[in-house]
Design an enzyme around this catalytic site. Structure first.
Site, PDB file in Angstrom:
ATOM      1  CG  ASN A 188      -2.043   1.060   1.077  1.00  0.00           C
ATOM      2  OD1 ASN A 188      -2.542   1.312  -0.013  1.00  0.00           O
ATOM      3  ND2 ASN A 188      -2.410   1.681   2.183  1.00  0.00           N
ATOM      4  CB  SER A 243      -5.133   2.602  16.270  1.00  0.00           C
ATOM      5  OG  SER A 243      -6.358   3.172  15.894  1.00  0.00           O
ATOM      6  CE1 TYR A 249      -5.304  -0.495  12.006  1.00  0.00           C
ATOM      7  CE2 TYR A 249      -7.055   0.864  12.929  1.00  0.00           C
ATOM      8  CZ  TYR A 249      -5.722   0.676  12.610  1.00  0.00           C
ATOM      9  OH  TYR A 249      -4.808   1.657  12.917  1.00  0.00           O
ATOM     10  CE  LYS A 267      -2.130  -0.588  14.083  1.00  0.00           C
ATOM     11  NZ  LYS A 267      -0.675  -0.502  13.820  1.00  0.00           N
ATOM     12  CG  PHE A 292      -8.961   7.969  15.124  1.00  0.00           C
ATOM     13  CD1 PHE A 292      -9.121   6.705  15.667  1.00  0.00           C
ATOM     14  CD2 PHE A 292      -9.789   8.338  14.097  1.00  0.00           C
ATOM     15  CE1 PHE A 292     -10.085   5.829  15.175  1.00  0.00           C
ATOM     16  CE2 PHE A 292     -10.765   7.485  13.609  1.00  0.00           C
ATOM     17  CZ  PHE A 292     -10.919   6.233  14.158  1.00  0.00           C
TER      18      PHE A 292
END
Length: 340
Positions: free
Chosen positions: A37, A127, A151, A155, A180
């Site tokens: 990515n 996160s 996701y 984390k 964030f």
């Protein structure tokens, strides 16, 4: 001698900006990135912005333990900043196995290599999404975790793994930084966010709509319990995130064990407020349409940045207008993203 920092995911959005920050402050930087990515061209831009290149760059999956061990063997790594991970909430709901495999499996592979080569200093990119559908905002580090999507859960699990390793290995020093929505770009316009395919995050989607690559922004839900019904997030300039990671390196030796800090502005911005701010920055209205809520999303996530301010005297310095201005400068200068 300069300290050598291994940056996993160093060609990605946050990783590339952090590489510039490290190079600007005299660190030698080694990058490992599989470019799933990201673009290798970001490494060329890093060198141009910083005035010098990274020491070495390796294209490899973090879970390739033999290749990872070879990187540590080739360089005197003093510390690691770990960004490499999948990061899209909606995609994680559709592909949970891939997210657990990449995010948790990559972290355990990294920890094994660090132990094998005697490296005990790590800054982990975590996160604020691990707080989940919180009853209140802003969120402090001791508020309970309640991840609502794979996701966020990865984390949170990585933080648990890191804490367990620190309990077993008293020489380990780990700082987990929870933040964030990082947005914006390097103010030069040379370095920014260029995801592969259709963006999963709101700011690159906005910029691609403004430049004509996409027809309109999708706003996922306008019936949340917020002022205008759209989700509220603590947007933070990517240059502040990069600076926070560099400062974290300087504080790794304050103590051993696992420590956690939020990075954020402490102010929430709704999706519609972000659209309005970006429209002002690019000088044109950005078309959008409201669609159904996205699975795994929550109404509001805003970080309480008080702990890091007290511990390190650190705070963000860039506002929402700067975030939008710099993001647009990168997209306008690079309408198709980094060249292939």
């Amino acid at each position: 001698m300069s300290a050598t920092v291994l940056v996993t995911g160093g060609a990605g959005f946050i990783g590339s900006h952090t590489c510039v920050e490290l190079l600007d402050h005299g660190y030698d930087v080694v990058v490992l990135d599989d470019h799933s990515n990201s673009s290798p061209r970001a490494l060329e831009r890093i060198a141009k912005v910083a005035g010098r290149p990274v020491t070495a760059a390796y294209e490899s999956d973090l879970r390739d333990r033999r290749a990872l061990s070879a990187v540590f063997a080739a360089h005197p790594v003093d510390a690691v900043i770990h960004f490499a991970a999948k990061k899209a909430v909606g995609e994680s709901v559709e592909k949970p196995v891939e997210y657990y495999d990449t995010n948790v499996g990559g972290t355990t592979a990294l920890l094994s290599a660090m132990r094998e080569h005697g490296v005990h200093r790590l800054v982990f990119s975590s996160s604020c999404s691990i707080y989940g559908d919180a009853a209140k905002v802003p969120l402090a580090e001791d508020d309970p975790a309640g991840p609502t999507n794979p996701y966020a859960t990865t984390k949170w699990l990585c933080e648990q793994v890191l804490a367990d390793v620190c309990r077993r290995l008293p020489e380990m020093s780990v700082l987990a930084l929870r933040y964030f929505n990082p947005v914006g770009a390097h103010p030069s316009g040379l370095l920014g966010e260029d995801p592969r395919g259709v963006p999963n995050n709101v700011m690159p989607f906005l910029t691609q709509v403004a430049v004509g690559r996409l027809p309109r922004l999708r706003v996922f839900g306008d019936d949340y319990a917020t002022a205008d019904g759209t989700g509220v997030r603590d947007y933070i300039h990517v240059m502040d995130v990069a600076d926070g990671h560099r400062v974290a390196l300087e504080h790794l030796d304050d103590d051993t064990g696992m420590r956690t800090f939020n990075l954020g502005t402490g102010a929430g911005t709704s999706v519609l407020e972000l659209v309005a701010a970006f429209s002002r920055a690019c000088g044109r209205p950005v078309p959008y349409e409201v669609t159904a809520r996205r699975p795994g999303d929550v109404a509001a996530l805003v970080a309480d940045p008080g702990a890091v301010a007290r511990a390190w005297n650190w705070a963000t310095t860039r506002d929402l207008a700067a975030m939008c201005r710099d993001a647009w400068a990168f997209q306008e200068l690079n309408p198709s993203g980094y060249p292939d």
